[in-house]
Design a protein around this motif. Structure first.
Motif, short mmCIF file in Angstrom:
data_model
loop_
_atom_site.label_atom_id
_atom_site.label_comp_id
_atom_site.label_asym_id
_atom_site.label_seq_id
_atom_site.Cartn_x
_atom_site.Cartn_y
_atom_site.Cartn_z
N ALA A 97 -38.08 13.07 -26.30
CA ALA A 97 -39.37 12.96 -26.97
C ALA A 97 -40.51 13.03 -25.96
O ALA A 97 -41.53 13.70 -26.20
CB ALA A 97 -39.43 11.65 -27.76
N LEU A 98 -40.36 12.35 -24.83
CA LEU A 98 -41.39 12.41 -23.79
C LEU A 98 -41.50 13.82 -23.21
O LEU A 98 -42.60 14.34 -22.99
CB LEU A 98 -41.07 11.40 -22.68
N SER A 99 -40.34 14.45 -22.98
CA SER A 99 -40.35 15.81 -22.43
C SER A 99 -41.06 16.78 -23.36
O SER A 99 -41.75 17.69 -22.92
CB SER A 99 -38.92 16.29 -22.18
N SER A 100 -40.88 16.58 -24.68
CA SER A 100 -41.47 17.51 -25.64
C SER A 100 -43.00 17.46 -25.63
O SER A 100 -43.65 18.40 -26.11
CB SER A 100 -40.95 17.20 -27.05
N ILE A 101 -43.58 16.38 -25.10
CA ILE A 101 -45.04 16.31 -24.99
C ILE A 101 -45.49 16.40 -23.54
O ILE A 101 -46.62 16.04 -23.19
CB ILE A 101 -45.59 15.01 -25.64
N GLY A 102 -44.56 16.86 -22.68
CA GLY A 102 -44.94 17.16 -21.30
C GLY A 102 -45.03 15.97 -20.38
O GLY A 102 -45.79 16.00 -19.40
N LEU A 103 -44.24 14.90 -20.64
CA LEU A 103 -44.28 13.71 -19.80
C LEU A 103 -42.87 13.28 -19.41
O LEU A 103 -41.90 13.60 -20.08
CB LEU A 103 -44.98 12.57 -20.54
N GLU A 104 -42.79 12.53 -18.32
CA GLU A 104 -41.50 12.10 -17.80
C GLU A 104 -41.66 10.84 -16.97
O GLU A 104 -42.70 10.63 -16.32
CB GLU A 104 -40.90 13.22 -16.93
N ILE A 105 -40.65 9.97 -17.00
CA ILE A 105 -40.67 8.75 -16.18
C ILE A 105 -40.55 9.14 -14.71
O ILE A 105 -39.66 9.92 -14.33
CB ILE A 105 -39.53 7.80 -16.58
N ASP A 106 -41.41 8.61 -13.90
CA ASP A 106 -41.37 8.87 -12.46
C ASP A 106 -40.83 7.62 -11.77
O ASP A 106 -41.56 6.64 -11.57
CB ASP A 106 -42.79 9.20 -11.95
N TRP A 107 -39.57 7.65 -11.38
CA TRP A 107 -38.94 6.47 -10.80
C TRP A 107 -39.49 6.13 -9.41
O TRP A 107 -39.31 5.01 -8.93
CB TRP A 107 -37.42 6.66 -10.74
N ASP A 108 -40.14 7.06 -8.79
CA ASP A 108 -40.73 6.79 -7.48
C ASP A 108 -42.11 6.13 -7.60
O ASP A 108 -42.62 5.60 -6.61
CB ASP A 108 -40.86 8.10 -6.68
N GLY A 314 -36.73 27.00 -30.28
CA GLY A 314 -36.20 25.64 -30.20
C GLY A 314 -37.23 24.69 -29.61
O GLY A 314 -38.20 25.11 -28.96
N MET A 315 -37.01 23.40 -29.82
CA MET A 315 -37.92 22.40 -29.26
C MET A 315 -37.88 22.46 -27.74
O MET A 315 -36.81 22.47 -27.13
CB MET A 315 -37.49 20.99 -29.72
N LYS A 316 -39.04 22.53 -27.12
CA LYS A 316 -39.11 22.67 -25.67
C LYS A 316 -38.72 21.35 -25.00
O LYS A 316 -39.23 20.28 -25.34
CB LYS A 316 -40.52 23.07 -25.24
N LEU A 317 -37.83 21.47 -24.02
CA LEU A 317 -37.38 20.28 -23.28
C LEU A 317 -37.42 20.61 -21.79
O LEU A 317 -36.41 20.96 -21.19
CB LEU A 317 -35.94 19.90 -23.68
#
Length: 586
Positions: A97-108, A314-317
């Motif tokens: 869901a986050l990827s589909s709106i262009g976001l991602e958890i940054d563990w660093d 398809g849904m962008k991931l």
């Protein structure tokens, strides 16, 4: 309910430091915690466990499928996990869901806004609509950070994250510091099992199945946070091996002592729902049949479902799933890719049925038969049940289900002169191991043999006056020793149930079960010969409406090597009465 409970802590005990962002994170966790459920809910998990077991016990079948898969795509088919849990799929869907709106958890950079990985929502504007600063619970930093999403995931999983949801296995919670550990118990309570997830579905299912349910609003309305000795320090990762806190005394969700009875009633609801709804014999029979349908389909349709990896529509991931190489996957692997998992719902059975009809090859005959029986509501039948308690049948609980079935089949063959062959209406019928399903069922109040109320912490009326103290001065909640009168003597019930796959052999398998039951209950351990003539009953009146019930006429079962007829009729004796009569004759 997660939001309401968290809001209560924010407004009633402001010294705890709960913020508006905490409330929203808990609401997100409550909303997303079951995203990972596949078709038919927990039955899909049962199917995945059965698929793993089948591939482990019959590796040649897996190798044959894998060879075809590799020839088609040049890559091995992914293997199944032995301990699949739908919560892990829920976490995968959150990442999708986050990827589909262009976001991602940054563990660093967990304390910074999410990483921007494509066009979508601006990471600097993805956050909380904060109330004025003079309002309680206002948040100085309204932007969602990576730590917030780690917190949401940890609340869903109920424990620190592991790969692939973290760079490496985490030994403690990262989402919030140990002063807020009580927040992790709102959606999934590790200490005693009383959480909003169970409050929600216990009440919902009790109302749907029985039309009533004892009030559980007290669990939200009366909850407080106080200090308490941890019931299981090993699960409380924040305090494990903490030299400053050797007794693992930490902030916990607690209740006034007057609710001890209510807590016992809550866990009694769990026991009743599992016994009468979730594991009811008809519920389980339908689940077992659905698992067989999916297993049979999975065997033949190894490349049934497209993942849409190369599909422009398809849904962008982006990023998270860029390295995913599988263009098609079987049903048992559909949970591994979010775009495919989104399309995996209850309609999968119609898809299977259409493919089976379009391709009338003999190899699909067992699948077509299963689908036809499901259409005709000829579900599997529970033929008997053995209570495992302080009797000789205890030894069977330590056996595997396969070993119990072997014991059952040997007994059936012994009674029929070493050959499990019978005649029904002058037709020879062979009792096969696949006709029988053995299920070991364990019902409990949520903590196995332990009373879950003993894992809760309660406050006396005098201590409740100190709930407004600073965090260091909050009262100490304690375990209640004088438990209520309605406390059960035992908190676990174990039964071994036998189901028949073939509706034509239900009465035959029932006869074999009762002979086997008499045998294992024979104190001297002597083999019990079957009665020459007896009548088998249906076990309760509700069975009279079963769609697969045969005609009321008498069916004659004659053993090939014995001229003595075994007459099988319905609704004469209950199974228990029949077993007793057989035992007395022996």
């Amino acid at each position: 309910m997660a939001g309401r409970l968290c809001t209560r802590f924010m407004t009633e005990q402001p010294q705890l430091g709960v913020t508006a962002k905490d409330v929203l994170c808990l609401r997100m966790a409550g909303l997303c915690h079951d995203l990972g459920h596949g078709p038919f809910s927990h039955a899909f998990e049962a199917f995945l466990h059965a698929a793993y077991k089948s591939e482990k016990e019959h590796p040649e079948l897996y190798e044959e499928r894998n060879t075809k898969f590799k020839e088609e795509y040049g890559i091995d088919m992914p293997k199944l996990d032995a301990n699949y849990e739908h919560e892990n799929t829920s976490l995968m869907m959150i990442d999708a869901a986050l990827s589909s709106i262009g976001l991602e958890i940054d563990w660093d950079n967990l304390d910074k806004p999410l990483k921007q990985i494509g066009s979508g929502i601006d990471r600097e504007k993805f956050g909380v609509d904060v109330a004025p600063k003079n309002n309680r619970g206002s948040d100085n930093d309204p932007i969602f950070t990576g730590r917030d999403w780690v917190f949401i995931k940890e609340c869903i999983l109920g424990k620190p994250l592991d790969k692939p949801h973290a760079p490496e296995k985490q030994t403690y919670f990262n989402g919030r510091d140990k002063k807020k550990e009580f927040l992790f118990d709102i959606v999934s309570n590790r200490h005693n099992g009383l959480d909003v997830d169970k409050i929600d579905y216990f009440h919902r299912d009790s109302m749907a199945a029985f039309g009533s349910c004892p009030w559980t609003t007290w669990a939200i309305r009366e909850a407080v946070v106080a200090r308490g000795e941890c019931t299981d320090p090993k699960k409380s990762s924040q305090f494990k091996n903490d030299p400053e806190n050797p007794i693992a005394d930490h902030l916990m969700i607690c209740y006034p002592k007057k609710h001890v009875n209510s807590a016992m009633t809550f866990f009694s609801i769990r026991m009743a729902n599992h016994e009468k709804v979730y594991t009811h014999k008809k519920t389980k029979a339908a689940e077992l049949q659905m698992v067989d349908v999916l297993l049979e389909a999975d065997k033949h349709y190894s490349m049934m479902l497209t993942t849409q990896v190369d599909d422009d529509y398809g849904m962008k991931l982006p990023t998270n799933f860029d390295e995913f190489q599988y263009k098609r996957l079987p049903i048992s692997r559909a949970f591994m890719y979010p775009r495919l998992f989104l399309r995996l719902d209850d309609t999968i059975v119609s898809l299977i049925e259409n493919k089976a009809i379009e391709n009338p090859v003999p190899q699909l005959d067992p699948l077509r038969q299963l689908l036809n029986e499901r259409r005709a509501h000829k579900v599997y039948k529970r033929v008997g049940e053995v209570e495992v308690g302080p009797t000789s049948s205890d030894r069977f609980w330590n056996m595997s289900e396969a070993e119990i079935k072997d014991n059952f089949m040997r007994d059936a063959e012994y009674h029929n002169h070493r050959q499990a062959v019978y005649k029904i209406d002058d037709k020879k019928v062979i009792l096969e191991p696949d006709d029988i399903i053995v299920e070991k069922r364990e019902l409990h109040y949520g903590r196995k043999e332990k009373n879950p109320v003993s894992d809760m912490r309660f406050l006396s009326k005098s201590d409740q006056a100190n709930l407004s103290n600073k965090v260091q001065g909050l009262p100490l909640a304690v375990e209640v020793v004088d438990l209520p009168m309605n406390t059960p003597r035992s908190f676990v019930r174990r039964t071994i149930r036998f189901f028949c796959r073939s509706w034509r052999k239900v009465e035959l398998v029932t006869h074999c079960f009762n002979s086997w039951k008499c045998h294992i209950e024979d104190g001297a351990g002597q083999t019990a010969e079957p009665s020459t003539q007896f009548q088998i009953a249906e076990e309760d009146e509700e069975e009279e409406d079963d769609d697969h019930t045969q005609s009321e006429s008498q069916h004659l079962c004659t053993q090939p090597d014995d001229n003595r007829p075994i007459s099988i009729k319905k609704r004469k004796y209950s199974a228990e009465t029949l077993s007793q009569k057989l035992f007395e004759e022996i």
